[in-house]
Design an enzyme around this catalytic site. Structure first.
Site: not given
Ligand code: CA
Length: 415
Positions: A122, A129, A195, A197, A229, A233, A236, A249, A253, A357
Site C-alpha cells: 500500500d 492526503h 481509505e 484507493e 483500506d 485510526r 494506528q 490496517k 482490505t 480528513e
Molecule cells: Ca492506505
C-alpha cells in the site's frame, strides 16, 4: 465505435470498451468458480464461450478458472489476444448463436475474489492526503516528511486479509491510547475509518534481483480494481512509530470484484501533476517515458449518502513510478501481487478519501441523508466506493463497486 449484437445502452459503464474480468458462481451450479466478463448488465461465462466458439486451446486454458491467475501470468500478448476474442464474440453476428447462451444476468452471479492475492503493498501517493494526515497525526511539524517527494512511500501489508467486496468487516480490537490516557487499553476501535484507493494487479512476475523500469509497467500490470483500506485510526496512532502501519490496517482490505484491464483505460491516460522536486532517474517520467496518470473519478457513499468524490488524476506518484520503486531494490514481482495507490484525496472539501480528513478528526462531522452524523464508522454502517473513467467517444468505463458493512467487535481474547 464497435457495435455489439447485444442491445447495450449507449451510456453503459460496461460496454465493449471495458470488458472487466471477475470470478463468479451461480446458485444453480453451486461452488464451481468460473471466470466472467461483465458486459452491460450481464456476465459472460468466458470458458463456456471459449468452448462454444472453438477458441484456441492454449488461450481457452487461460479462461478455465477457478481464478484469474493463469490469465494474469500469461502476459500482454495473450491479454491482447483474449480481449480481441471477447470483442469478436460480442460483435460478430456469426458468433451470436454460440455465445448468447453463455450470458447470464449479472444479478445472478455471486462474485468472488478474482485472483489469488500474492503480496500486498500500500502506497501513500496523494499529496493532499499525506499533508492532511501529517497535520492530524503530527501537529506542529512539517506535514510532509523530507522523503515524501523523493520516493513513493509505502509499506508491505497483509495479503491474507484482502477480501472481496461485500464481505462484512468486523470492528477490530486493539491497543488504543489517546494522548490524555495514562496507559493503553485493549478494546474495539473507536475510530474506524475507510481509505478510498485504486489497486493495481500484477500479472507477469519479475526475477528476484531485477528491477522493473518505468517503461515496463504495462508488461507486468494487468489491470485495475478499487480498494477500501479499512483503518483503525486509534490503533494506528498508538502503534505506528517507528515501523509504520500494522494491526490498524491488517484486519481487512476490501477489493472490487472486477479487474478492469489496462487496455480499457487508454482514454483515461492523463498528465501527472507538476512535480516540484526533480525525481531520480528511475522515477523520472517527464521525458520520453509514458506517464501512467489516470483520470479516474471516485465516489464514496456512506449508508447511501454520497460523502466524497476523490479525483485520482491528481495523485503525485503514478502506479508506474510505484512499481519502479517497489522493485528498485531487486524485489521480485509475483503473479497476483496487488499494490494500492494510497488514499485518494483531492485539494477541496468533499474530495477527501478518508473520514479522518473529511471530518477533520471529528471536528466537522458529515451529515447523512437520514439526519444522523458521522465522525467515524458506527456498527452497521455500509460504505460503497465506485469509480468511472473516460472511455472512447464520450463513453465511461465503470469499475463496479467495493462495499463493506461494519459488524460489531467480538470479545478480545483474554488470557
Ligand atoms: Ca492506505
Amino acid at each position: 465505435m464497435t457495435v455489439s449484437w447485444l442491445d447495450l445502452p449507449a451510456d453503459t459503464l460496461f460496454g465493449l470498451h471495458n470488458l472487466p474480468y471477475g470470478v463468479f458462481t451461480t446458485a444453480v451450479e453451486g461452488d464451481r468458480r468460473r471466470i466472467g466478463v461483465a458486459v452491460g448488465d450481464q456476465v459472460l461465462d468466458a470458458a463456456a464461450a471459449a468452448r462454444a466458439t472453438g477458441l484456441d486451446a492454449r488461450l481457452a486454458d487461460l479462461l478455465a478458472g477457478p481464478s484469474l491467475n493463469p490469465l494474469l501470468a500469461a502476459g500482454r500478448a495473450d491479454w491482447t489476444l483474449v480481449r480481441a476474442a471477447l470483442t469478436d464474440w460480442l460483435t460478430d453476428p456469426g458468433h451470436r448463436a454460440a455465445v448468447e447462451p453463455c450470458l447470464l444476468p449479472r444479478a445472478e452471479a455471486v462474485l468472488h475474489l478474482p485472483f489469488e492475492v500474492a503480496d500486498y503493498v500500500d502506497f501513500y501517493a496523494s499529496e493532499h492526503h499525506a499533508t492532511n494526515l501529517g497535520r492530524l497525526f503530527r501537529p506542529g511539524t512539517e506535514p510532509l516528511t523530507p522523503n515524501w517527494k523523493h520516493l513513493p512511500i509505502g509499506y508491505h501489508g497483509r495479503s491474507g486479509s484482502v477480501v472481496v467486496s461485500g464481505t462484512p468487516v468486523v470492528r477490530p480490537n486493539g491497543q488504543r491510547k489517546a494522548p490524555a490516557d495514562a496507559a493503553p487499553s485493549i478494546g474495539p476501535s473507536r475510530r474506524l475509518d475507510i481509505e478510498a484507493e485504486v489497486g493495481f494487479v500484477v500479472g507477469v512476475p519479475s526475477a528476484l534481483g531485477t528491477p522493473v523500469p518505468l517503461a515496463d509497467f504495462a508488461e507486468h500490470v494487468f489491470g485495475v480494481c478499487l480498494v477500501n483500506d479499512w483503518s483503525a485510526r486509534d490503533i494506528q496512532a498508538w502503534e505506528y512509530v517507528p515501523l509504520g502501519p500494522f494491526l490498524g490496517k491488517s484486519f481487512a482490505t476490501s477489493v472490487s470484484p472486477w479487474v478492469v484491464p489496462l487496455d480499457a483505460l487508454a482514454h483515461a491516460r492523463t498528465t501527472p501533476p507538476a512535480r516540484d522536486v526533480e525525481p531520480l532517474p528511475y522515477l523520472d517520467d517527464r521525458d520520453g517515458a509514458d506517464p501512467w496518470a489516470l483520470d479516474l473519478s471516485l465516489e464514496v457513499r456512506l449508508n447511501g449518502t454520497p460523502v466524497s468524490r476523490p479525483p485520482f488524476a491528481g495523485m503525485y506518484w503514478t502506479a508506474a513510478q510505484q512499481l519502479a520503486h517497489l522493485t528498485v531494490n531487486g524485489a521480485g514481482l509475483r503473479t497476483g501481487d496487488l499494490f494500492a495507490s494510497g488514499t485518494v484525496s483531492g485539494p477541496d472539501r468533499g474530495t477527501e478519501g478518508a473520514l479522518i480528513e473529511l471530518t477533520w478528526n471529528g471536528e466537522r462531522p458529515v451529515e447523512l441523508a437520514d439526519g444522523s452524523v458521522r465522525s467515524f464508522l458506527e456498527d452497521g454502517d455500509e460504505v460503497v466506493i465506485t469509480a468511472t473513467a473516460p472511455g472512447p467517444d464520450g463513453s465511461r468505463v465503470g469499475f463496479g463497486e467495493v462495499t463493506g458493512r461494519v459488524l460489531p467487535a467480538r470479545d478480545p481474547a483474554s488470557r
